[in-house]
Design an enzyme around this catalytic site. Structure first.
Site, short mmCIF file in Angstrom:
data_model
loop_
_atom_site.label_atom_id
_atom_site.label_comp_id
_atom_site.label_asym_id
_atom_site.label_seq_id
_atom_site.Cartn_x
_atom_site.Cartn_y
_atom_site.Cartn_z
N HIS A 186 10.53 39.02 21.40
CA HIS A 186 10.21 37.60 21.48
C HIS A 186 11.45 36.76 21.82
CE1 HIS A 186 6.05 37.62 20.31
NE2 HIS A 186 6.30 38.27 19.19
N LYS A 225 7.65 42.78 7.97
CA LYS A 225 6.67 41.69 7.95
C LYS A 225 5.63 41.96 6.88
CE LYS A 225 6.93 40.74 12.95
NZ LYS A 225 6.13 40.64 14.20
N ASP A 226 5.21 40.92 6.19
CA ASP A 226 4.18 41.09 5.15
C ASP A 226 2.87 41.56 5.75
OD1 ASP A 226 3.49 38.66 6.38
OD2 ASP A 226 3.65 37.47 4.55
N ARG A 227 2.45 40.97 6.86
CA ARG A 227 1.15 41.34 7.43
C ARG A 227 1.10 42.80 7.87
NH1 ARG A 227 3.53 37.50 10.78
NH2 ARG A 227 3.99 38.04 12.95
N THR A 235 0.13 41.26 15.99
CA THR A 235 0.63 42.12 14.92
C THR A 235 -0.42 42.44 13.87
OG1 THR A 235 2.89 41.32 15.23
CG2 THR A 235 2.36 42.30 13.10
N HIS A 256 3.28 38.60 23.65
CA HIS A 256 2.19 39.56 23.90
C HIS A 256 0.90 38.83 23.56
CE1 HIS A 256 2.37 39.88 19.51
NE2 HIS A 256 3.68 39.94 19.67
N ASP A 305 9.93 43.81 17.86
CA ASP A 305 9.13 42.62 18.14
C ASP A 305 9.97 41.36 18.09
OD1 ASP A 305 6.30 41.46 18.41
OD2 ASP A 305 7.05 40.37 16.66
N ASN A 309 -3.56 36.94 14.29
CA ASN A 309 -2.59 36.62 13.25
C ASN A 309 -3.04 35.40 12.45
OD1 ASN A 309 -0.89 38.71 13.94
ND2 ASN A 309 0.53 37.44 15.10
N HIS A 350 0.98 46.83 19.14
CA HIS A 350 0.68 46.23 20.46
C HIS A 350 1.87 46.47 21.36
CE1 HIS A 350 3.46 43.01 19.37
NE2 HIS A 350 2.78 42.83 18.25
#
Length: 568
Positions: free
Chosen positions: A313, A181-183, A99, A500, A309, A120, A355
């Site tokens: 998962h 998501k923060d990232r 991610t 992934h 995502d 990550n 991705h």
């Protein structure tokens, strides 16, 4: 259909991967049209004038395979995007298909080797804390109020995003990002960002020290009511029936859950289409609050949608859950675009992914694909490190190897001498060469000596893909690449049955879709890269950029009209 698609995916040469995608008839009118140019200073404006708002959407774990599989069923937002410029073979061309690295490429125009976002998480044995793993979107020099938490930060990103470049050119431009998501939000927004929000625990939050804006407060109030009420599962579209069957992985049953939400269950809210719809609703509120697209300078709204995502998962990519998710996401995107239309904003959309993804081996085994398997527990860093230490006769109290899992970057205990580290790498290569699931083991020395790859990403070798992810100050002492079809989860557990992160095209290849009102639609099957998005958008808004600023190139979006990259 699934069996045929997956069999081709696992067995076909990398260079032929793009040809497996379903291509719409619209492709024929422009398949031979030159699609791209080296990135430089773009032309002052497109033939239609510069759009006032750029909306960059990333769908987490939305592979080109899912896009191809579902595209004929789309009737909402995706259907609209399919009338624009369609690049079905986009590439997150690096090996670390996670991610954070993926999102870092989309609006910077640079590979992870240049963004510095190699994964990550990575290990930094010099950090002044017991935990040596560093999260890509944290400030590890600051302690969070909760010892189990971290301080979110974009500090590790080494290059500017498109939104930052826009603000530098004209401070009146607004740079906004929102995500599950923060990232994702931080890597698309960058350092100089006006508003940024992401989902945390059970609501949207923002950077430490920043005030939660009124739109986020309002959206959180709506979410709180939804959580308090709970919700039944989603209806299964008729054409999804073939996917609606149970699959058991290590006692975890997936494939036939319809994503209900118990009262107060924030996890089931997150792992469902509800999160994406809330993210898009917040994005709409931000358009109004910030008056995006109505100012004297173009604005950027980055939206990353995370539920695909989370569902991938938790349940894999081929069950009823994913079928429900993509159906609901299509509808939510359609509603979002309709809201933008009502506001009369001239906007340009790009949609892509950070991705791809791969289904759980247990379901693929039912489809007679024995090549799909879970990683051997012997590849787990602790087990591998102990085996190497024993062979070399090393006595060490600290772990010999540090890594996130049975693939990717491995770091060697920094207290060892250079000679000892050399011996560990040699022994690791020897040990892993005997493992039938390992495709390659590449040392940092080998990666540093490898030139940055150029040319079509579908033809890159494994070392070239790994090189695009290599940044010496953060990357490991060696990297382990597993063979095609090997899932780096030795044992499934609730919420984590598939993943992934591989260097293979099912994780690298993603769609890239551009749409603007009045755009002449076309489809270009040639391989392109997500690093091409930023220079393409820069050209569309007439943003002057110094030659060599991007790893990517400008893509011509104006089929049959003046070259939109003219002067680039």
């Amino acid at each position: 259909m699934i069996l045929r698609k997956r069999a081709m995916l696992l067995a076909a040469p990398v260079a032929a991967a793009a040809s497996m995608l379903f291509l719409a008839p619209a492709m024929a009118k422009s398949a031979t049209r030159p699609a791209s140019h080296p990135a430089s200073a773009p032309s002052a404006a497109t033939p239609h004038g510069a759009p006032r708002l750029v909306v960059a959407i990333a769908i987490d774990q939305f592979s080109a395979d899912l896009f191809a599989q579902y595209r004929t069923h789309f009737t909402g937002g995706f259907a609209r995007l399919l009338t624009g410029a369609v690049f079905p073979a986009g590439y997150q061309s690096h090996a670390a298909t996670e991610t954070c690295p993926g999102h870092s490429t989309i609006l910077t125009g640079d590979h992870p080797a240049r963004t510095g976002i190699i994964a990550n998480n990575w290990f930094d044995q010099s950090v002044a804390r017991a935990k040596k793993s560093v999260y890509c979107a944290e400030d590890e020099t600051r302690a969070a109020a909760d010892p189990k938490d971290y301080v979110a930060s974009v500090g590790h990103l080494l290059v500017p995003t498109l939104g930052e470049r826009m603000k530098q050119a004209n401070p009146a431009s607004r740079n906004i990002a929102v995500s599950g998501k923060d990232r994702a939000a931080l890597m698309m927004g960058g350092h100089n960002i006006d508003q940024v929000y992401w989902w945390k625990s059970n609501a949207f939050t923002t950077l430490d020290g920043k005030v939660l804006g009124p739109t986020a407060v309002a959206e959180n109030a709506v979410i709180a009511k939804q959580l308090g009420a709970g919700s039944p599962g989603y209806p299964v579209p008729g054409w999804c029936g073939a996917f609606d069957r149970p699959v058991v992985a290590n006692g975890v049953t997936v494939g036939n859950t319809h994503l209900p939400m118990a009262k107060g269950d924030a996890t089931s809210y997150r792992v469902s289409p509800r999160l994406d719809r809330a993210t898009l609703e917040l994005a709409t509120r931000l358009v109004d609050e910030q008056k995006l697209g109505q100012g004297t300078a173009p604005d950027l709204l980055a939206v990353s949608l995370s539920a695909t995502d989370y569902i991938g998962h938790a349940t894999g990519t081929e069950g009823a859950e994913m079928c429900i998710q993509l159906t609901q996401l299509d509808l939510a995107l359609g509603d979002f675009f309709t809201q933008l239309d009502k506001r009369g904003v001239d906007y340009l959309v790009v949609l892509t992914a950070d991705h791809g993804g791969f289904d759980l081996p247990e379901r693929l085994d039912q489809q007679a694909l024995p090549i799909a398997a879970r990683a051997d527990a012997a590849l787990v860093p602790d087990a591998l490190g102990k085996a190497i230490a024993t062979r070399l006769g090393m006595a060490t109290t600290a772990p010999l190897l540090l890594a996130e899992g049975p693939a990717g970057d491995y770091w060697i205990d920094r207290t060892l001498t250079p000679a000892q580290k050399h011996d560990v790498i040699v022994e690791a290569k020897r040990e892993l060469a005997a493992q039938p699931q390992v495709a390659a083991v590449l040392s940092a020395e080998e990666l540093a000596a490898e030139p940055m790859p150029t040319g079509s990403p579908e033809t890159w070798s494994l070392i070239q893909r790994a090189r695009a992810s290599y940044y010496a100050p953060r990357s490991g002492d060696f990297v382990v690449l597993l063979k095609r079809g090997i899932v780096p989860i030795p044992q499934a557990r609730p919420g984590y049955v598939a993943t992934h992160g591989s260097p293979w095209d099912y994780d690298r290849r993603v769609p890239m879709l551009f749409w603007r009102k009045g755009m002449a639609g076309f489809e270009q099957p040639s391989a392109v890269e997500t690093v091409d998005i930023a220079p393409t958008l820069a050209a569309q808004i007439g943003l002057p950029v110094v030659a060599g600023s991007f790893d990517g190139r400008c893509l011509d979006l104006d089929a049959g009209a003046e070259d939109s990259c003219k002067g680039s």
